[in-house]
Design a protein around this motif. Structure first.
Motif, PDB file in Angstrom:
ATOM      1  N   ASN A   2       0.852  -1.189   0.000  1.00 52.15           N
ATOM      2  CA  ASN A   2       0.000   0.000   0.000  1.00 52.15           C
ATOM      3  C   ASN A   2       0.885   1.236   0.000  1.00 52.15           C
ATOM      4  O   ASN A   2       1.554   1.534   0.992  1.00 52.15           O
ATOM      5  CB  ASN A   2      -0.917  -0.005   1.235  1.00 52.15           C
ATOM      6  N   ALA A   3       0.879   1.966  -1.107  1.00 50.57           N
ATOM      7  CA  ALA A   3       1.734   3.155  -1.223  1.00 50.57           C
ATOM      8  C   ALA A   3       1.361   4.233  -0.216  1.00 50.57           C
ATOM      9  O   ALA A   3       2.181   5.094   0.110  1.00 50.57           O
ATOM     10  CB  ALA A   3       1.648   3.724  -2.641  1.00 50.57           C
ATOM     11  N   ALA A   4       0.130   4.201   0.295  1.00 55.00           N
ATOM     12  CA  ALA A   4      -0.326   5.198   1.270  1.00 55.00           C
ATOM     13  C   ALA A   4      -0.004   4.805   2.703  1.00 55.00           C
ATOM     14  O   ALA A   4      -0.406   5.501   3.633  1.00 55.00           O
ATOM     15  CB  ALA A   4      -1.830   5.424   1.117  1.00 55.00           C
ATOM     16  N   ASN A   5       0.715   3.716   2.896  1.00 59.04           N
ATOM     17  CA  ASN A   5       1.032   3.246   4.243  1.00 59.04           C
ATOM     18  C   ASN A   5       1.857   4.297   4.981  1.00 59.04           C
ATOM     19  O   ASN A   5       2.979   4.605   4.568  1.00 59.04           O
ATOM     20  CB  ASN A   5       1.817   1.932   4.160  1.00 59.04           C
ATOM     21  N   HIS A  15       5.631  -6.795  11.756  1.00 52.25           N
ATOM     22  CA  HIS A  15       4.686  -6.779  12.864  1.00 52.25           C
ATOM     23  C   HIS A  15       3.608  -7.801  12.522  1.00 52.25           C
ATOM     24  O   HIS A  15       2.818  -7.567  11.606  1.00 52.25           O
ATOM     25  CB  HIS A  15       4.062  -5.410  13.036  1.00 52.25           C
ATOM     26  N   PHE A  16       3.569  -8.920  13.231  1.00 49.82           N
ATOM     27  CA  PHE A  16       2.670 -10.014  12.908  1.00 49.82           C
ATOM     28  C   PHE A  16       1.213  -9.634  13.220  1.00 49.82           C
ATOM     29  O   PHE A  16       0.941  -9.063  14.274  1.00 49.82           O
ATOM     30  CB  PHE A  16       3.059 -11.268  13.713  1.00 49.82           C
ATOM     31  N   PRO A  17       0.284  -9.988  12.307  1.00 48.89           N
ATOM     32  CA  PRO A  17       0.387 -10.843  11.127  1.00 48.89           C
ATOM     33  C   PRO A  17       0.729 -10.116   9.823  1.00 48.89           C
ATOM     34  O   PRO A  17       0.614 -10.707   8.752  1.00 48.89           O
ATOM     35  CB  PRO A  17      -1.005 -11.460  11.036  1.00 48.89           C
ATOM     36  N   GLY A  18       1.135  -8.846   9.881  1.00 51.81           N
ATOM     37  CA  GLY A  18       1.522  -8.114   8.681  1.00 51.81           C
ATOM     38  C   GLY A  18       0.868  -6.755   8.617  1.00 51.81           C
ATOM     39  O   GLY A  18      -0.355  -6.643   8.573  1.00 51.81           O
ATOM     40  N   HIS A  19       1.707  -5.699   8.615  1.00 53.61           N
ATOM     41  CA  HIS A  19       1.244  -4.312   8.716  1.00 53.61           C
ATOM     42  C   HIS A  19       1.427  -3.567   7.381  1.00 53.61           C
ATOM     43  O   HIS A  19       1.425  -2.344   7.346  1.00 53.61           O
ATOM     44  CB  HIS A  19       2.064  -3.621   9.809  1.00 53.61           C
ATOM     45  N   GLY A  20       1.591  -4.317   6.278  1.00 56.48           N
ATOM     46  CA  GLY A  20       1.987  -3.673   5.034  1.00 56.48           C
ATOM     47  C   GLY A  20       0.875  -3.075   4.203  1.00 56.48           C
ATOM     48  O   GLY A  20       1.150  -2.314   3.273  1.00 56.48           O
ATOM     49  N   ASP A  21      -0.390  -3.402   4.502  1.00 60.72           N
ATOM     50  CA  ASP A  21      -1.488  -2.909   3.665  1.00 60.72           C
ATOM     51  C   ASP A  21      -2.471  -2.113   4.509  1.00 60.72           C
ATOM     52  O   ASP A  21      -3.613  -2.514   4.726  1.00 60.72           O
ATOM     53  CB  ASP A  21      -2.200  -4.070   2.981  1.00 60.72           C
ATOM     54  N   THR A  22      -2.019  -0.970   5.010  1.00 60.11           N
ATOM     55  CA  THR A  22      -2.887  -0.104   5.802  1.00 60.11           C
ATOM     56  C   THR A  22      -2.591   1.345   5.476  1.00 60.11           C
ATOM     57  O   THR A  22      -1.476   1.675   5.063  1.00 60.11           O
ATOM     58  CB  THR A  22      -2.673  -0.336   7.313  1.00 60.11           C
ATOM     59  N   ASP A  23      -3.594   2.195   5.650  1.00 57.86           N
ATOM     60  CA  ASP A  23      -3.371   3.625   5.488  1.00 57.86           C
ATOM     61  C   ASP A  23      -3.559   4.361   6.817  1.00 57.86           C
ATOM     62  O   ASP A  23      -3.726   5.575   6.861  1.00 57.86           O
ATOM     63  CB  ASP A  23      -4.291   4.218   4.417  1.00 57.86           C
ATOM     64  N   THR A  24      -3.527   3.603   7.923  1.00 63.57           N
ATOM     65  CA  THR A  24      -3.632   4.174   9.264  1.00 63.57           C
ATOM     66  C   THR A  24      -2.378   3.827  10.050  1.00 63.57           C
ATOM     67  O   THR A  24      -1.890   2.689   9.989  1.00 63.57           O
ATOM     68  CB  THR A  24      -4.868   3.621  10.001  1.00 63.57           C
TER      69      THR A  24
END
Length: 613
Positions: free
Chosen positions: A208-211, A248-257
């Motif tokens: 997510n480029a907006a992460n 950061h489990f289970p994965g923090h790569g697809d969020t914009d918050t």
């Protein structure tokens, strides 16, 4: 000049990058040897000894061992008056020695803002003071001292320690050998300062480029490539004697918050999680990772209660423990972050985390409340002592593997022998030279020529560097270019340049031959766009360097020469300057796609894109 990869569609780009594998390796010697072998698993005799140690502890001591806490000050015994005041206000103690005596904490985390990491000898003395306090307890137990030394934009220990390119820059370099070497040297230097756990590497896949919180802390957007780099760094850190921690489990790569200030939701299905998020954590576990950090994120596909993962038994026990088979230490992300506090009070959070499957509780906002809440839950039967002792055994076995029961101390001689040596610094520069990515070079603007463009102006965003990592960026670029034979002048204009600063930059460029503009997360409404457009209007050569996320070029259509350094730390800026000056080839390849601003589903530049001279 040629493209390193043909242009692909967005969906195909990831698949092609996965199939192609990592870029050619560039092995570097480190001169390290005395802790290069992996630590053996604790024997039955060791387990028995540690169980006897646990049996001697009081309930308060057992619970204290589950906590990893901050402390203010450069010294374990005699911090500055302002640090004493901060400790009293937040923890009710004067210093680290009192913290350990009162709460029996199992670990302490170092921060720059807590004044723990001024310079290597001071850090070593602080570490030794903490370990002496641990040894002076009724039941002597060494402490696990940790920090966040990811490198790149997150580095708690600064120069003169060796600083390496961050994760996304290493992802652009594509060399597992470089990742392993960087982690091994970083681990050796942390070890020499008494730090035996590094909360690195970041195992998130940044799709997510907006992460706003991960971004360049991730190795990239290709799950398999990220998995290879994560495994390499785990082996590097732990081969140097330092516990690694995948997060950061289970994965923090697809969020914009940002979970520091809110509670993010990840809406991946179970199948998407398995494909996108799971591979780096599986690779870390296969590599023998000592610890895994939880994320304060909601994943409705795995937990219908919408509890954050840190407090979710279906996620931490059901998936991490049972499905992935992980039996190492699980540590929370900071319990002071808003993402874990929005649903429950500070007294419930540590109890729920332990019930979910956590072993270590990191940095609660009020240690007295958290410690008391766990004791109460045990007294009430909500938590079982047998479960707490299982968690404590995991923590003690980690300390055993990292040599803390036999040799918890360090020396000034060890610091001088290992930290920031000439060989380590040279290796960091060589690794950085393989990371700078050239996205665009229309008309052969780059490299700059000392005959045509001898007088260079450097403008742009002077982002605040991580603690002690150098800067400011415009100054580092100008100084490096001057050292390479140019006459370069820095004019910092910031991330929101005023019209007066823009006019000043345009006037200054009138007396020079070319300009390098450092950009930082440019948006459609950014004043940085106005600055770049004004510089382009002069007709002088403009070189744009993205000093954080690589997506800036999507907002800067008129730029003919565009590079990415993936961070504004000195080691990466010096490497970018060498590329701009033509002293090094731009060997980096995009580890994430850059999407078009006017068509976000279409790749402007796919994974693997990168030009050379």
């Amino acid at each position: 000049m040629h493209s390193r990869r043909t242009v692909l569609t967005t969906a195909a780009a990831v698949a092609a990058a996965c199939a192609a594998g990592a870029a050619p390796a560039h092995a570097e010697g480190t001169g390290i040897g005395h802790r290069s072998a992996p630590a053996p698993a604790p024997s039955a005799a060791v387990r028995s000894r540690l169980r006897r140690l646990i049996s001697r502890m009081t309930p308060e001591e057992k619970v204290g061992q589950l906590f990893v806490m901050r402390i203010y000050g450069e010294s374990a015994t005699d911090p500055a008056a302002a640090d004493v005041a901060a400790n009293q206000k937040e923890i009710g103690v004067d210093n680290a020695v009192e913290l350990i005596a009162k709460y029996h904490v199992g670990g302490i985390i170092y921060f720059g803002w807590a004044h723990n990491t001024r310079e290597p000898h001071q850090i070593a003395e602080l570490s030794n003071g903490i370990q002496r306090a641990g040894a002076a307890q009724r039941v002597p137990v060494p402490l696990l001292i940790s920090t966040d030394q990811e490198h790149g934009i997150v580095a708690r220990v600064g120069a003169p320690a060796t600083l390496f390119p961050g994760a996304m820059a290493l992802g652009a370099g594509g060399s597992r050998d470089d990742a392993r070497t960087a982690a091994r040297i970083a681990g050796e230097e942390l070890y020499a300062m008494g730090i035996r756990q590094d909360y690195a590497p970041d195992a998130d896949v940044n799709v997510n480029a907006a992460n706003p919180v991960i971004g360049v802390r991730s190795f990239g957007a290709d799950p398999q490539a990220v998995a290879r780099m994560v495994a390499a760094e785990v082996k590097g850190y732990q081969g140097a004697g330092v516990a690694s921690c995948a997060k950061h489990f289970p994965g923090h790569g697809d969020t914009d918050t940002d979970s520091h200030v809110g509670l993010p939701y990840i809406h991946h299905t179970a199948q998407e999680w398995e494909r996108l998020d799971a591979p780096p954590f599986r690779a870390a576990i296969a590599a023998g990772i000592d610890s895994i950090m939880t994320a304060h994120i909601v994943v409705p596909a795995f937990d219908a209660s919408e509890d954050p993962a840190t407090l979710s038994r279906p996620i931490l026990t059901g998936i991490l423990r049972e499905r992935l088979g992980y039996d190492g230490v699980v540590v929370t992300d900071s319990l002071g972050m808003e993402g874990v506090r929005v649903k429950y009070g500070d007294a419930r959070v540590p109890v729920l985390a332990l019930k979910a499957g956590v072993d270590q509780l990191l940095n609660p906002p009020d240690l007295g409340v958290a410690h008391g809440a766990v004791l109460k839950a045990l007294a009430d039967g909500e938590l079982a002592w047998s479960d707490i002792e299982t968690k404590l055994l995991r923590i003690l076995m980690l300390k055993e593997r990292r040599g803390l029961f036999t040799d918890p101390y360090t020396t000034h001689q060890e610091v001088d022998r290992v930290v920031g040596t000439r060989g380590h610094l040279a290796t960091a520069d060589r690794i950085a030279d393989r990371t700078t990515t050239l996205l665009r070079n229309d008309g052969g603007v780059l490299p700059l020529s000392r005959r045509r463009e001898r007088r260079v102006l450097v403008v742009g965003a002077d982002a605040a560097s991580p603690s002690g990592t150098g800067g400011p960026p415009t100054g580092v670029l100008a100084d490096t270019l001057t050292g390479l034979g140019f006459t370069a002048t820095a004019l910092p204009t910031g991330m929101t340049p005023t019209q007066a600063l823009i006019d000043q930059a345009v006037a200054a460029l009138g007396e020079r031959d070319a300009v390098v503009v450092a950009t930082y997360n440019v948006t459609a409404t950014s004043r940085q766009r106005t600055l770049v457009e004004a510089l382009l209007a002069t007709g002088k050569p403009v070189v744009q360097l993205a000093v954080r996320n690589p997506y800036d070029i999507a907002q800067l259509g008129g730029v003919k020469a565009a590079l990415v350094s993936y961070s504004w730390t000195d080691v990466e800026l010096r490497a970018a300057a060498r590329v701009i000056a033509g002293r090094r080839e731009p060997d980096g390849r995009l580890p994430v796609p850059v999407m078009r601003a006017d068509a976000p589903a279409t790749a402007l530049y796919p994974i693997g894109h990168g030009l050379t001279y």
